[in-house]
Design an enzyme around this catalytic site. Structure first.
Site, PDB file in Angstrom:
ATOM      1  N   TYR A 100      62.102  -3.476   1.514  1.00  0.00           N
ATOM      2  CA  TYR A 100      63.060  -3.298   2.254  1.00  0.00           C
ATOM      3  C   TYR A 100      64.568  -2.819   1.743  1.00  0.00           C
ATOM      4  CZ  TYR A 100      65.354  -5.525   6.263  1.00  0.00           C
ATOM      5  OH  TYR A 100      66.178  -5.156   7.986  1.00  0.00           O
TER       6      TYR A 100
ATOM      7  N   LYS B 159      66.748   0.602   3.530  1.00  0.00           N
ATOM      8  CA  LYS B 159      68.092   0.192   3.855  1.00  0.00           C
ATOM      9  C   LYS B 159      69.270   0.936   2.809  1.00  0.00           C
ATOM     10  CE  LYS B 159      66.777  -2.395   7.412  1.00  0.00           C
ATOM     11  NZ  LYS B 159      66.706  -1.044   9.081  1.00  0.00           N
TER      12      LYS B 159
HETATM   13  N1  NAD Z   1      67.508  -9.823  12.866  1.00  0.00           N
HETATM   14  C1  NAD Z   1      68.458  -9.378  11.747  1.00  0.00           C
HETATM   15  O1  NAD Z   1      68.551 -10.542  10.781  1.00  0.00           O
HETATM   16  C2  NAD Z   1      68.151  -7.955  11.111  1.00  0.00           C
HETATM   17  C3  NAD Z   1      69.229  -8.226   9.578  1.00  0.00           C
HETATM   18  C4  NAD Z   1      69.585  -7.089   9.082  1.00  0.00           C
HETATM   19  C5  NAD Z   1      68.548  -5.769   9.580  1.00  0.00           C
HETATM   20  N2  NAD Z   1      67.849  -5.463  10.743  1.00  0.00           N
HETATM   21  C6  NAD Z   1      67.125  -4.228  11.078  1.00  0.00           C
HETATM   22  O2  NAD Z   1      68.007  -4.265  12.054  1.00  0.00           O
HETATM   23  C7  NAD Z   1      66.618  -3.830  13.280  1.00  0.00           C
HETATM   24  C8  NAD Z   1      66.547  -4.184  14.030  1.00  0.00           C
HETATM   25  O3  NAD Z   1      66.060  -5.702  13.824  1.00  0.00           O
HETATM   26  P1  NAD Z   1      65.191  -6.815  15.080  1.00  0.00           P
HETATM   27  O4  NAD Z   1      66.318  -8.011  14.528  1.00  0.00           O
HETATM   28  O5  NAD Z   1      66.251  -6.567  16.168  1.00  0.00           O
HETATM   29  O6  NAD Z   1      63.380  -7.130  14.753  1.00  0.00           O
HETATM   30  P2  NAD Z   1      63.312  -7.029  15.709  1.00  0.00           P
HETATM   31  O7  NAD Z   1      61.587  -7.144  15.132  1.00  0.00           O
HETATM   32  O8  NAD Z   1      62.999  -7.870  16.720  1.00  0.00           O
HETATM   33  O9  NAD Z   1      63.384  -5.464  16.570  1.00  0.00           O
HETATM   34  C9  NAD Z   1      62.520  -4.381  16.141  1.00  0.00           C
HETATM   35  C10 NAD Z   1      62.289  -3.652  16.797  1.00  0.00           C
HETATM   36  O10 NAD Z   1      61.765  -1.960  15.861  1.00  0.00           O
HETATM   37  C11 NAD Z   1      60.161  -1.465  16.764  1.00  0.00           C
HETATM   38  N3  NAD Z   1      59.517  -1.420  16.348  1.00  0.00           N
HETATM   39  C12 NAD Z   1      58.999  -1.567  14.545  1.00  0.00           C
HETATM   40  N4  NAD Z   1      58.295   0.286  14.329  1.00  0.00           N
HETATM   41  C13 NAD Z   1      58.782   0.816  15.145  1.00  0.00           C
HETATM   42  C14 NAD Z   1      58.181   2.053  15.340  1.00  0.00           C
HETATM   43  N5  NAD Z   1      57.646   2.802  13.934  1.00  0.00           N
HETATM   44  N6  NAD Z   1      58.919   2.837  15.518  1.00  0.00           N
HETATM   45  C15 NAD Z   1      59.235   2.461  17.114  1.00  0.00           C
HETATM   46  N7  NAD Z   1      59.651   1.512  16.924  1.00  0.00           N
HETATM   47  C16 NAD Z   1      59.654   0.391  16.060  1.00  0.00           C
HETATM   48  C17 NAD Z   1      59.519  -3.170  17.363  1.00  0.00           C
HETATM   49  O11 NAD Z   1      58.637  -2.970  17.902  1.00  0.00           O
HETATM   50  C18 NAD Z   1      60.722  -4.016  17.711  1.00  0.00           C
HETATM   51  O12 NAD Z   1      60.787  -3.562  18.927  1.00  0.00           O
HETATM   52  C19 NAD Z   1      65.821  -3.243  11.901  1.00  0.00           C
HETATM   53  O13 NAD Z   1      65.825  -1.852  11.186  1.00  0.00           O
HETATM   54  C20 NAD Z   1      66.437  -4.703  11.017  1.00  0.00           C
HETATM   55  O14 NAD Z   1      65.861  -4.092   9.895  1.00  0.00           O
HETATM   56  C21 NAD Z   1      68.226  -7.046  11.174  1.00  0.00           C
END
Ligand code: NAD
Length: 255
Positions: free
Chosen positions: A163, A167
């Site tokens: 991960y 990133k």
């Molecule tokens: N939530 C957190 O605390 C957090 C922190 C740091 C970074 N992020 C990053 O933010 C972004 C969004 O995360 P989130 O928390 O909203 O997660 P989430 O799981 O709620 O949403 C992620 C979405 O991405 C979609 N997805 C996954 N793989 C895919 C693919 N190959 N093609 C198309 N869609 C795909 C999933 O179906 C889901 O709807 C991610 O990149 C995550 O790594 C989240």
């Protein structure tokens, strides 16, 4: 770049940060194409009304993302794709060597990098090629790309090799991509969220979530998806933001 009357592609838009960003941009008068692997994206687009479309797709597929970009150009009424907020991603945890002494699974590592890093490049290349055809606006601007990194790019935890590497790659691409696309009038930025209240985070136990919230200097809570969406909106609006990654984390620095 204004939001009103412009058209944006949001990936990962069925859930969490992407879903909140789509809502905010529509509320600001923008048009959005919501792209996600999950079929929930169709219902979410319906709730957003006539200026939203859904495209089921995988961010690692050239054909799927080209279809999403084409849908955005079609929705734009001749103005073209103005911006992308790329939120699709997956989290994964695996130790290099587990408790029994077994090495980590190489395919699982590659899968995380494929979705989070290669997927980001795929979305950027196809979106940028479409944006380069736009009629330039103020300052010669043709488009803006907002990628999603993570504080794990900088403060990775045990088990986060895949991960964090994926990133960190997103962070690393911001400057060279911004430099290259400057001649097309396209900006590239990344947001590195701390810990946000989304379905991705709901997979961790309540106790762990409380400990993470307590570790945030201020405010002592998890981030709300609309706080991410507001920063994405500001990046779209503020043309001086380019080639940088912004931490959005309440000051947390992971041990
Ligand atoms: N939530 C957190 O605390 C957090 C922190 C740091 C970074 N992020 C990053 O933010 C972004 C969004 O995360 P989130 O928390 O909203 O997660 P989430 O799981 O709620 O949403 C992620 C979405 O991405 C979609 N997805 C996954 N793989 C895919 C693919 N190959 N093609 C198309 N869609 C795909 C999933 O179906 C889901 O709807 C991610 O990149 C995550 O790594 C989240």
């Amino acid at each position: 770049m204004q939001v009103k009357d412009n058209t944006f592609l949001i990936t990962g838009a069925a859930s969490g940060l992407g879903a909140a960003t789509a809502e905010r941009l529509v509320a600001g008068g923008g048009r959005v194409v919501l792209c996600d692997l999950s079929d929930v994206v169709e219902a979410h687009a319906k709730t957003l009304g006539e200026h939203a479309r859904a495209v089921r797709g995988d961010v690692t597929s050239g054909d799927d993302i080209q279809a999403a970009v084409d849908a955005a150009v079609e929705l734009s009424d001749g103005r073209g794709l103005a911006g992308v907020v790329h939120c699709a991603g997956v989290v994964s945890v695996a130790k290099l060597v587990d408790r029994e002494g077994n090495p980590a699974d190489l395919d699982a590592y590659a899968r995380t990098v494929q979705i989070n890093l290669v997927g980001t490049f795929n979305v950027m290349r196809l979106a940028a090629a479409a944006m380069a055809k736009n009629v330039p606006g103020e300052d010669g601007e043709r488009g803006v790309i907002v990628n999603t990194a993570s504080i794990a790019a900088f403060d990775g935890q045990v088990g986060q090799c895949a991960y964090s590497a994926s990133k960190a790659g997103v962070v690393g691409m911001s400057l060279p991509a911004a430099r290259e696309l400057s001649r097309h009038g396209v900006r590239v930025m990344a947001i590195a969220p701390g810990v946000f209240e989304t379905p991705m985070m709901s997979e961790i136990p309540d106790e762990a979530a409380e400990a993470l919230a307590a570790a945030v200097p201020f405010p002592k809570r998890l981030g709300k998806p609309d706080e991410f969406a507001r920063l994405a909106e500001q990046i779209i609006i503020n043309s001086m933001l380019n080639g940088e990654t912004i931490r959005l984390d309440g000051g947390i620095r992971m041990q």
